[in-house]
Enzyme design. Structure first.
Site, PDB file in Angstrom:
ATOM      1  N   GLU A 136      67.937  20.945 -78.849  1.00  0.00           N
ATOM      2  CA  GLU A 136      67.820  22.261 -79.287  1.00  0.00           C
ATOM      3  C   GLU A 136      66.794  22.364 -80.499  1.00  0.00           C
ATOM      4  O   GLU A 136      66.890  23.111 -81.419  1.00  0.00           O
ATOM      5  CB  GLU A 136      69.050  23.087 -79.680  1.00  0.00           C
ATOM      6  CG  GLU A 136      70.063  23.177 -78.361  1.00  0.00           C
ATOM      7  CD  GLU A 136      71.459  23.844 -78.753  1.00  0.00           C
ATOM      8  OE1 GLU A 136      71.417  24.261 -79.842  1.00  0.00           O
ATOM      9  OE2 GLU A 136      72.418  23.537 -77.923  1.00  0.00           O
ATOM     10  N   ASP A 245      77.880  26.286 -67.391  1.00  0.00           N
ATOM     11  CA  ASP A 245      78.883  27.161 -67.248  1.00  0.00           C
ATOM     12  C   ASP A 245      78.320  28.651 -66.618  1.00  0.00           C
ATOM     13  O   ASP A 245      77.324  28.873 -67.333  1.00  0.00           O
ATOM     14  CB  ASP A 245      79.850  27.226 -68.317  1.00  0.00           C
ATOM     15  CG  ASP A 245      79.193  27.345 -69.832  1.00  0.00           C
ATOM     16  OD1 ASP A 245      79.584  26.798 -70.790  1.00  0.00           O
ATOM     17  OD2 ASP A 245      78.157  27.921 -69.842  1.00  0.00           O
TER      18      ASP A 245
HETATM   19  O1  G3I Z   1      86.940  19.384 -85.718  1.00  0.00           O
HETATM   20  C1  G3I Z   1      87.063  20.673 -86.444  1.00  0.00           C
HETATM   21  C2  G3I Z   1      88.635  20.620 -86.915  1.00  0.00           C
HETATM   22  O2  G3I Z   1      88.684  19.676 -87.686  1.00  0.00           O
HETATM   23  C3  G3I Z   1      88.673  21.795 -87.825  1.00  0.00           C
HETATM   24  O3  G3I Z   1      90.244  22.114 -88.138  1.00  0.00           O
HETATM   25  C4  G3I Z   1      88.419  23.191 -86.715  1.00  0.00           C
HETATM   26  C5  G3I Z   1      88.561  24.610 -87.322  1.00  0.00           C
HETATM   27  O4  G3I Z   1      87.482  24.819 -88.232  1.00  0.00           O
HETATM   28  O5  G3I Z   1      86.951  23.095 -86.392  1.00  0.00           O
HETATM   29  C6  G3I Z   1      86.881  21.917 -85.517  1.00  0.00           C
HETATM   30  O6  G3I Z   1      85.634  21.835 -85.397  1.00  0.00           O
HETATM   31  C7  G3I Z   1      85.099  22.752 -83.967  1.00  0.00           C
HETATM   32  C8  G3I Z   1      84.398  21.865 -82.994  1.00  0.00           C
HETATM   33  O7  G3I Z   1      84.154  22.675 -81.902  1.00  0.00           O
HETATM   34  C9  G3I Z   1      85.585  20.962 -82.320  1.00  0.00           C
HETATM   35  O8  G3I Z   1      86.727  21.798 -81.843  1.00  0.00           O
HETATM   36  C10 G3I Z   1      84.120  23.761 -84.697  1.00  0.00           C
HETATM   37  O9  G3I Z   1      84.589  24.430 -85.438  1.00  0.00           O
HETATM   38  C11 G3I Z   1      83.446  24.444 -83.521  1.00  0.00           C
HETATM   39  O10 G3I Z   1      82.486  25.330 -83.913  1.00  0.00           O
HETATM   40  C12 G3I Z   1      83.038  23.509 -82.485  1.00  0.00           C
HETATM   41  O11 G3I Z   1      82.208  24.221 -81.338  1.00  0.00           O
HETATM   42  C13 G3I Z   1      81.622  23.506 -80.360  1.00  0.00           C
HETATM   43  C14 G3I Z   1      80.035  24.041 -80.666  1.00  0.00           C
HETATM   44  O12 G3I Z   1      79.259  23.321 -79.607  1.00  0.00           O
HETATM   45  C15 G3I Z   1      79.444  23.999 -82.038  1.00  0.00           C
HETATM   46  O13 G3I Z   1      78.258  24.788 -82.083  1.00  0.00           O
HETATM   47  C16 G3I Z   1      81.948  23.725 -79.068  1.00  0.00           C
HETATM   48  O14 G3I Z   1      83.408  23.156 -79.094  1.00  0.00           O
HETATM   49  C17 G3I Z   1      81.090  22.755 -78.243  1.00  0.00           C
HETATM   50  O15 G3I Z   1      81.263  23.256 -76.789  1.00  0.00           O
HETATM   51  C18 G3I Z   1      79.523  23.563 -78.448  1.00  0.00           C
HETATM   52  O16 G3I Z   1      78.908  22.672 -77.513  1.00  0.00           O
HETATM   53  C19 G3I Z   1      77.200  23.134 -77.469  1.00  0.00           C
HETATM   54  C20 G3I Z   1      76.870  21.665 -77.258  1.00  0.00           C
HETATM   55  O17 G3I Z   1      77.214  20.526 -78.014  1.00  0.00           O
HETATM   56  C21 G3I Z   1      75.283  21.838 -77.128  1.00  0.00           C
HETATM   57  N1  G3I Z   1      74.901  22.950 -76.315  1.00  0.00           N
HETATM   58  C22 G3I Z   1      75.390  24.031 -76.625  1.00  0.00           C
HETATM   59  C23 G3I Z   1      77.045  24.168 -76.621  1.00  0.00           C
HETATM   60  C24 G3I Z   1      77.726  25.432 -76.715  1.00  0.00           C
HETATM   61  O18 G3I Z   1      77.591  25.906 -77.952  1.00  0.00           O
END
Ligand code: G3I
Length: 333
Positions: A136, A245
């Protein structure tokens, strides 16, 4: 679940030397949830970490790496005859605060990024099929994404540097540029094309482009997708659909699920013609990023929250079966 005698997506894909897979949810995997892991092994021949291999997860503190989850995923893929995609080495999101919340000289930032890439790629040398090296980097309206920490620190050259460092660390890994909403023809997809064209012309080791495929209800393949695929492959680059998705407003009706199935079926047909792989971003609605990021939407994946196959799964299966009837089976599979 699917009927016991129902052909598995991975077996149908293997007949064409094709790969069908999904992103692996950290919690479900590390808790070794049986229905989750059983279906993962049964249906897919390529997997990718949804979050386990991102900068913040691997390197939560300076000079500190947390390898356990990623190591377990690499071992799981090997044990189950799966290819593994690495996601992602360079992104503007999910960077640890120890990186973003201090100032760096350009030389320090360059050294930091090189060290991260070579540490991670080097650890999994020979075990990761393809890396999303840069994720990205193009803005939604085209041109470079200016809110990227790496762009701000190093300018656009961070992109070529990242590919070079990844290649040095694992010369056999297939190196991808990955992005969203750049599947059709648009200022953004034009910028993606120009970026990877210029990298190729500069003999930067880039090998593929990932179409993330985060789609909304009613999505269909168009001539623009085919034109974009043709121009990218014309550069000698591989394509993959990396994060598919199809989000629906929830609760989803039967008509919405049928429309979603058509999106998945058409995407699979196009992928079989143009791509090395099609991966969904998760496979069960029980674990999807969408409801948390897009309130009111969900039901985006091929299996429901109880691991029951949805029409989308059947459409993917039918597309793979249809290909089996129209193309010679890959005898090498
Ligand atoms: O790991 C921490 C945890 O320690 C903490 O307690 C919790 C609450 O703050 O957050 C956890 O991290 C989260 C992480 O997912 C793991 O669950 C983040 O807050 C959360 O923002 C993160 O979201 C991910 C997102 O990317 C971030 O932008 C999604 O799971 C993931 O599916 C998504 O994937 C992205 C791809 O990497 C790139 N393309 C787009 C796609 C969708 O946004």
């Amino acid at each position: 679940m699917t009927a016991q005698n129902s052909p598995r997506l991975r077996d149908l894909a293997a007949q064409h030397g094709f790969y069908v897979g999904t992103a692996v949810h950290t919690g479900a995997f590390t808790r070794a949830e049986a229905p989750y892991c059983d279906l993962l092994k049964r249906e897919f021949n390529v997997i990718v970490a949804e979050n386990m291999m991102k900068f913040v997860e691997l390197s939560p503190a300076p000079d500190t790496y947390a390898w356990n989850a990623a190591d377990a995923l690499v071992d799981f893929a090997a044990a189950n005859d799966m290819k593994l995609r690495g996601h992602t080495l360079v992104w503007h999101q999910q960077l640890p605060q120890w990186v973003t919340h201090r100032s760096w000289t350009p030389e320090e930032a360059r050294s930091l990024l090189e060290r991260h890439i070579k540490t991670v790629v080097g650890r999994y040398r020979g075990r990761v099929w393809a890396w999303d090296v840069v994720n990205e980097a193009i803005a939604d309206t085209g041109g470079y994404r200016s809110d990227s920490f790496w762009y701000q620190q190093l300018g656009a050259e961070y992109i070529a540097l990242a590919f070079q460092w990844a290649h040095e660390a694992d010369p056999n890994a297939i190196l991808y540029y990955n992005d969203y909403e750049a599947e059709g023809l648009s200022p953004k997809s034009d910028s993606v094309y120009e970026l990877v064209r210029d990298l190729k012309q500069a003999e930067v080791p880039i090998h593929g482009v990932g179409w993330q495929m985060h789609l909304s209800e009613g999505w269909r393949v168009t001539a623009e997708h085919r034109s974009n695929a043709e121009r990218l492959r014309g550069l000698g680059l591989e394509l993959s659909m990396t994060e598919m998705d199809v989000r629906l407003s929830t609760p989803a009706s039967a008509a919405q699920l049928e429309s979603q199935a058509r999106s998945y079926g058409e995407a699979m047909e196009l992928a079989l013609e143009t791509c090395a792989a099609l991966l969904t971003w998760g496979f069960t609605d029980k674990y999807s990023w969408i409801p948390g990021f897009r309130p009111g939407y969900g039901a985006a994946l091929p299996f429901d929250a109880d691991y029951q196959a949805k029409p989308a799964y059947t459409a993917m299966q039918q597309a793979l079966l249809g290909a089996a009837q129209t193309a010679p089976l890959d005898q090498g599979a």
